[in-house]
Design an enzyme around this catalytic site. Structure first.
Site, PDB file in Angstrom:
ATOM      1  N   ASP A  47       0.797  -1.231   0.000  1.00  0.00           N
ATOM      2  CA  ASP A  47       0.000   0.000   0.000  1.00  0.00           C
ATOM      3  C   ASP A  47       0.827   1.277   0.000  1.00  0.00           C
ATOM      4  O   ASP A  47       0.315   2.341   0.331  1.00  0.00           O
ATOM      5  CB  ASP A  47      -0.960   0.004   1.198  1.00  0.00           C
ATOM      6  CG  ASP A  47      -0.232   0.255   2.509  1.00  0.00           C
ATOM      7  OD1 ASP A  47       0.926  -0.161   2.630  1.00  0.00           O
ATOM      8  OD2 ASP A  47      -0.829   0.881   3.394  1.00  0.00           O
ATOM      9  N   GLU A  48       2.105   1.199  -0.342  1.00  0.00           N
ATOM     10  CA  GLU A  48       2.863   2.445  -0.403  1.00  0.00           C
ATOM     11  C   GLU A  48       3.968   2.367  -1.455  1.00  0.00           C
ATOM     12  O   GLU A  48       4.465   1.291  -1.770  1.00  0.00           O
ATOM     13  CB  GLU A  48       3.465   2.789   0.965  1.00  0.00           C
ATOM     14  CG  GLU A  48       4.474   1.795   1.451  1.00  0.00           C
ATOM     15  CD  GLU A  48       5.016   2.129   2.834  1.00  0.00           C
ATOM     16  OE1 GLU A  48       5.647   3.181   2.997  1.00  0.00           O
ATOM     17  OE2 GLU A  48       4.800   1.319   3.742  1.00  0.00           O
TER      18      GLU A  48
HETATM   19 MG   LIG Z   1      -0.267   2.586   4.631  1.00  0.00          MG
END
Ligand SMILES: [Mg+2]
Length: 410
Positions: A104-105
């Site tokens: 998620d990054e």
């Molecule tokens: Mg995150």
């Protein structure tokens, strides 16, 4: 070549409470409420649960004691992985320089895009908006000159924020922060430093490197000394060769209302336009055309077609996408459509001079095949100079160039 040293061009983009946000997105009853993902160990928790003191990796029992009103849900890894794929597609549509850090990054370097797309801040604003609109999730973006600082900025900017650290404001931003914001300062290092009265990054910056090395050992000492002075020479490096270029549009729930053929065609035209323009800007050609669908129940389907020759030609790609779309119209009619995406894969570098030539060989026949590539190049130039809104295809202005097949069987 414009110098990038001294400019804040690195974005660190990080989804907020990722798993919990996906749960809140997919189940309206969870919105605004404390949500814990995972019954045994807390895999993720919403900001409402964080407000009660719940933390990731905490035991489930302790978490429920802190937040008895929390709703505990089982993890749905498939949904998270699909959301991650969709977010990374937004990242890669923003810049080819994407370095994924986790599900998620990612870091994105947007330094080369100023002339074509805008300043890093403008790009970050648009990126956040696109993730919200196309994937339905909140994301925080930090913008800075170094990777380290961009990551700190996104952490400080959470949730759902944008934090830009201009080069002139780096020390003022960094030095008041607690030492735990530095990469590598875990509980043990934190205690060692705090026992000596060292609480902020600024405190670390005042210590000579040799003294830090004496305290923490050579690795950690040098590392923290460099970070406290914002020295981080690492570049954003793509983890993989960019295999495809794509774009998608969220359509919202159809609530049983059939989508008109014109509506779908306008979406497809806009997507193909955007994707092929990006391909030409990146000098890439592709062969495999993929149509991605997401239905009312969040299930997904894809359809693909491989062309005999690679292309970045708008009307060639559009013809293929329209053919794929015709094949799935019955499915769309019965299941509802909430998202439509296209991508072009099997990318090759455009080593040949094809795009500079007004005519593309064997792209079809007739007037469109002949003027198509030249028109693409002309449109790209106008948009580069005057912005993407300067030229719009007729169908996007509402004129009906609709599908030749009706959307509903009757
Ligand atoms: Mg995150």
């Amino acid at each position: 070549v414009e110098a990038t040293v001294g400019r804040a061009t690195i974005l660190h983009a990080d989804l907020d409470a990722f798993y919990a946000s996906v749960e809140q997105r997919d189940d309206p009853r969870l919105r605004g409420r404390p949500v814990i993902v995972g019954g045994g160990v807390v895999l993720a928790c919403s900001y409402e649960a964080k407000a009660c003191g719940v933390k990731t990796a905490m035991g489930g029992k302790a978490a429920r004691r802190l937040c008895p009103q929390a709703i505990v849900v089982d993890p749905r890894m498939e949904a998270y992985s699909a959301a991650s794929t969709a977010v990374f597609e937004v990242f890669r549509n923003t810049t080819p320089l994407v370095e994924g850090i986790s599900i998620d990054e990612a870091f994105l370097d947007v330094g080369g895009l100023r002339r074509l797309v805008g300043t890093p801040t403008e790009i970050a604003v648009r990126l956040r908006r696109a993730v919200r609109a196309e994937v339905g999730l909140p994301i925080t973006v930090g913008v800075a000159r170094t990777k380290f600082l961009a990551k700190v900025a996104s952490a400080v900017g959470k949730p759902d924020g944008l934090l830009v650290v201009p080069p002139g404001a780096e020390t003022a931003f960094l030095h008041p922060l607690p030492i735990e914001r530095l990469w590598g300062v875990g509980p043990i290092t934190s205690r060692k430093l705090r026992d000596r009265g060292i609480r902020t990054v600024g405190d670390i910056a005042e210590i000579a490197e040799a003294n830090l090395v004496a305290m923490l050992g050579p690795g950690a000492g040098r590392h923290l000394h460099a970070l406290a002075h914002n020295r981080d020479p690492r570049h954003v490096t793509t983890n993989r060769r960019r295999g495809s270029i794509g774009s998608q549009r969220a359509l919202g729930f159809s609530h049983g209302r059939p989508r008109s053929a014109q509506e779908l065609d306008a979406v497809v035209v806009a997507l193909v336009d955007r994707v092929t323009r990006r391909m030409r800007a990146a000098d890439r050609l592709g062969r495999t055309i993929v149509l991605r669908l997401r239905f009312d129940d969040f299930a997904r389907a894809t359809r693909s077609h491989t062309l005999s020759e690679p292309t970045a030609h708008t009307s060639t790609v559009l013809a293929a996408v329209r053919a794929l779309l015709r094949g799935v119209l019955p499915m769309i009619a019965t299941r509802g459509l909430t998202q439509l995406g296209i991508s072009v894969g099997d990318l090759d570098d455009d080593g040949a001079v094809q795009l500079a030539l007004p005519f593309e060989r064997a792209a079809g026949s007739g007037l469109d095949a002949a003027i198509g590539p030249a028109l693409d190049v002309a449109l790209d130039e106008v948009r580069t100079r005057f912005g993407t809104a300067a030229v719009t295809r007729a169908v996007l202005l509402g004129r009906d160039q609709g599908l030749s097949v009706p959307l509903l069987p009757d």
